[in-house]
Motif scaffolding. Structure first.
Motif, PDB file in Angstrom:
ATOM      1  N   PHE A 201      35.909  25.068  51.057  1.00 10.69           N
ATOM      2  CA  PHE A 201      35.116  26.302  51.046  1.00 10.69           C
ATOM      3  C   PHE A 201      35.896  27.567  50.729  1.00 10.69           C
ATOM      4  O   PHE A 201      35.310  28.587  50.402  1.00 10.69           O
ATOM      5  N   GLY A 202      37.212  27.520  50.848  1.00 12.30           N
ATOM      6  CA  GLY A 202      38.027  28.718  50.633  1.00 12.30           C
ATOM      7  C   GLY A 202      38.151  29.077  49.165  1.00 12.30           C
ATOM      8  O   GLY A 202      37.923  28.264  48.275  1.00 12.30           O
ATOM      9  N   GLU A 203      38.524  30.321  48.941  1.00  5.32           N
ATOM     10  CA  GLU A 203      38.766  30.808  47.579  1.00  5.32           C
ATOM     11  C   GLU A 203      40.189  30.443  47.166  1.00  5.32           C
ATOM     12  O   GLU A 203      41.101  30.444  47.992  1.00  5.32           O
ATOM     13  N   LEU A 204      40.367  30.162  45.895  1.00  2.00           N
ATOM     14  CA  LEU A 204      41.714  29.911  45.387  1.00  2.00           C
ATOM     15  C   LEU A 204      42.476  31.232  45.367  1.00  2.00           C
ATOM     16  O   LEU A 204      41.891  32.280  45.099  1.00  2.00           O
ATOM     17  N   PRO A 205      43.771  31.201  45.658  1.00  4.96           N
ATOM     18  CA  PRO A 205      44.533  32.452  45.661  1.00  4.96           C
ATOM     19  C   PRO A 205      44.646  33.028  44.251  1.00  4.96           C
ATOM     20  O   PRO A 205      44.692  32.292  43.261  1.00  4.96           O
ATOM     21  N   ALA A 206      44.680  34.334  44.190  1.00  6.23           N
ATOM     22  CA  ALA A 206      44.865  35.004  42.900  1.00  6.23           C
ATOM     23  C   ALA A 206      46.337  34.917  42.524  1.00  6.23           C
ATOM     24  O   ALA A 206      47.217  35.123  43.355  1.00  6.23           O
ATOM     25  N   ILE A 207      46.589  34.585  41.284  1.00  2.00           N
ATOM     26  CA  ILE A 207      47.960  34.571  40.779  1.00  2.00           C
ATOM     27  C   ILE A 207      48.300  36.004  40.402  1.00  2.00           C
ATOM     28  O   ILE A 207      47.576  36.622  39.617  1.00  2.00           O
ATOM     29  N   PRO A 208      49.360  36.575  40.969  1.00  2.00           N
ATOM     30  CA  PRO A 208      49.705  37.981  40.677  1.00  2.00           C
ATOM     31  C   PRO A 208      49.893  38.220  39.178  1.00  2.00           C
ATOM     32  O   PRO A 208      50.374  37.346  38.453  1.00  2.00           O
ATOM     33  N   ASP A 209      49.500  39.400  38.734  1.00  2.00           N
ATOM     34  CA  ASP A 209      49.687  39.779  37.334  1.00  2.00           C
ATOM     35  C   ASP A 209      51.150  39.632  36.954  1.00  2.00           C
ATOM     36  O   ASP A 209      52.044  39.995  37.723  1.00  2.00           O
ATOM     37  N   GLY A 210      51.390  39.096  35.795  1.00  2.00           N
ATOM     38  CA  GLY A 210      52.745  38.940  35.292  1.00  2.00           C
ATOM     39  C   GLY A 210      53.473  37.728  35.829  1.00  2.00           C
ATOM     40  O   GLY A 210      54.584  37.430  35.393  1.00  2.00           O
ATOM     41  N   ALA A 211      52.872  37.020  36.796  1.00  2.00           N
ATOM     42  CA  ALA A 211      53.551  35.872  37.397  1.00  2.00           C
ATOM     43  C   ALA A 211      53.363  34.591  36.589  1.00  2.00           C
ATOM     44  O   ALA A 211      54.074  33.617  36.827  1.00  2.00           O
ATOM     45  N   ALA A 212      52.400  34.585  35.672  1.00  2.00           N
ATOM     46  CA  ALA A 212      52.125  33.371  34.906  1.00  2.00           C
ATOM     47  C   ALA A 212      51.480  33.725  33.581  1.00  2.00           C
ATOM     48  O   ALA A 212      50.767  34.723  33.473  1.00  2.00           O
ATOM     49  N   SER A 213      51.703  32.889  32.616  1.00  2.00           N
ATOM     50  CA  SER A 213      51.092  33.076  31.302  1.00  2.00           C
ATOM     51  C   SER A 213      49.591  32.772  31.393  1.00  2.00           C
ATOM     52  O   SER A 213      49.144  32.070  32.317  1.00  2.00           O
ATOM     53  N   PRO A 214      48.821  33.270  30.436  1.00  2.00           N
ATOM     54  CA  PRO A 214      47.394  32.916  30.405  1.00  2.00           C
ATOM     55  C   PRO A 214      47.185  31.400  30.316  1.00  2.00           C
ATOM     56  O   PRO A 214      46.268  30.869  30.937  1.00  2.00           O
ATOM     57  N   ALA A 215      48.045  30.695  29.587  1.00  2.00           N
ATOM     58  CA  ALA A 215      47.908  29.241  29.467  1.00  2.00           C
ATOM     59  C   ALA A 215      48.122  28.560  30.817  1.00  2.00           C
ATOM     60  O   ALA A 215      47.391  27.632  31.178  1.00  2.00           O
ATOM     61  N   LEU A 216      49.109  29.021  31.581  1.00  2.00           N
ATOM     62  CA  LEU A 216      49.353  28.441  32.908  1.00  2.00           C
ATOM     63  C   LEU A 216      48.181  28.741  33.841  1.00  2.00           C
ATOM     64  O   LEU A 216      47.721  27.863  34.574  1.00  2.00           O
ATOM     65  N   ARG A 217      47.691  29.961  33.831  1.00  2.00           N
ATOM     66  CA  ARG A 217      46.540  30.323  34.662  1.00  2.00           C
ATOM     67  C   ARG A 217      45.346  29.427  34.351  1.00  2.00           C
ATOM     68  O   ARG A 217      44.677  28.935  35.253  1.00  2.00           O
ATOM     69  N   ASP A 218      45.087  29.221  33.059  1.00  2.00           N
ATOM     70  CA  ASP A 218      43.952  28.404  32.656  1.00  2.00           C
ATOM     71  C   ASP A 218      44.162  26.937  33.037  1.00  2.00           C
ATOM     72  O   ASP A 218      43.229  26.259  33.461  1.00  2.00           O
ATOM     73  N   PHE A 219      45.398  26.444  32.918  1.00  2.00           N
ATOM     74  CA  PHE A 219      45.727  25.067  33.294  1.00  2.00           C
ATOM     75  C   PHE A 219      45.441  24.841  34.774  1.00  2.00           C
ATOM     76  O   PHE A 219      44.780  23.871  35.151  1.00  2.00           O
TER      77      PHE A 219
END
Length: 166
Positions: free
Chosen positions: A103-121
């Motif tokens: 039920f919990g929300e996934l944590p937000a990945i801080p800006d600049g901490a990951a590429s868009p491809a990693l975020r999407d993966f």
């Protein structure tokens, strides 16, 4: 899958170990008990002991969907440096883990901490609904995987290992 079951050699080779509850299911209706395994890395559907139904039809679960979830958590944990679904320092009790996973929300990945491809993966791995989660084939074709310079990635991993070995 969980981090403790990933073995990394000094040459950067990664192997999966400990198939303690792994099983090839050959008959329809055969399944393992939902609560076997390490709760922190269980996928949401593993907490539901009743088969899901869509109208009269039983919903078939991709047998690798739970492993895709675990992979997403491992990648997110590597990025964050701690277990990602609970606040830092929170005791990982079974009820807390079940609530966070289901039920919990996934944590937000801080800006600049990951590429868009990693975020999407990671997002593709961590859909709570297993029917929307990426398949293994989807992940192998994902830009985060296909766009990697494998030699450079292996070299970076070896450098991390060497630092830990000193």
């Amino acid at each position: 899958m969980k981090p403790a079951n990933l073995l990394v050699s000094r040459t950067g080779q990664v192997k999966i170990a400990d198939f303690g509850i792994a099983e090839v299911v050959t008959r329809a209706g055969s399944h393992r008990a939902a609560y076997e395994g390490t709760a922190a890395y269980m996928s949401p559907e593993r907490f539901d002991t009743e088969p899901a139904h869509d109208g009269e039809e039983e919903v078939r679960v991709d047998p690798y969907a739970a492993d895709v979830w675990g992979l997403g958590l491992i990648v997110l944990e590597l990025l964050m440096g701690r277990y990602p679904l609970l606040p830092a320092g929170k005791k990982p009790t079974f009820p807390a883990l079940m609530w966070a996973i289901c039920f919990g929300e996934l944590p937000a990945i801080p800006d600049g901490a990951a590429s868009p491809a990693l975020r999407d993966f990671v997002a593709a791995c961590l859909h709570k609904d297993h029917r929307k989660r990426a398949t293994v084939a989807d992940l192998l074709a994902h830009p985060f995987v296909t766009g990697r310079d494998m030699a450079a990635s292996r070299c970076a991993l070896c450098q991390v290992i060497e630092q830990r070995c000193r």
